[in-house]
Scaffold this motif. Structure first.
Motif: not given
Length: 168
Positions: A47, A67, A71-73, A98
């Motif tokens: 991550w 990340t 690909g998740e944040r 975000e």
């Protein structure tokens, strides 16, 4: 890095991680001060972090995201409460949207980083303090303790580089 200890204290709502590095305090301090070095170790290897902003001044803020493998944040924010180079750093920390704004300002924690000379290098103690037992337990269930160990384990490679060798 030499892992020294990890201590959970439910009564005092804290998690303490102690590590030692074969580098002087000024060099270890740089891995906090420089966002490009910080993003090479903040977060476990699976991550990695990206710091969108990093205003390393008292009262300054950072916005970062980690990340994940798919690909998740996961976004986070910091507010620098105190900075005493090269020995002490206090940060308020929380989850972010975000845009870097807190998802819940009441769901923040603080962590205090102290760097001490050991004669052979530097001892880094990270004391995380939570607002409630529920928050401490939730963060432990999310893997915070193991994630902090893995993240700290990435610092040695950065410390081994000279400033001229460091990626930019």
């Amino acid at each position: 890095m030499t892992f020294v200890s990890s201590t959970k204290d439910a009564e005092n709502l804290t998690l303490t991680l102690v590590t030692e590095f074969a580098a002087d305090r000024e060099r270890v301090w740089q891995v906090w001060e420089d966002p490009r070095q910080l993003e090479r170790w903040w977060g476990p290897p699976t991550w990695p972090a990206t710091f969108a902003t990093h205003d390393f001044t008292p009262g300054g803020r950072s916005h970062y995201f980690m990340t994940g493998p798919e690909g998740e944040r996961a976004h986070g924010w910091w507010r620098f409460v105190a900075i005493e180079a090269p020995s002490r750093l206090e940060i308020e920390d929380g989850f972010a949207n975000e845009d870097g704004s807190p998802t819940d300002p009441e769901d923040s924690a603080t962590f205090l980083v102290t760097l001490e000379d050991t004669g052979a290098g530097t001892r880094m103690t990270t004391l995380s303090r939570f607002r409630s037992l529920e928050q401490l337990e939730r963060m432990l269930a999310m893997g915070m303790e193991e994630g902090m160990k893995q993240a700290s384990g990435q610092i040695d490679a950065i410390l081994a580089e000279t400033r001229e060798d460091a990626p930019r």
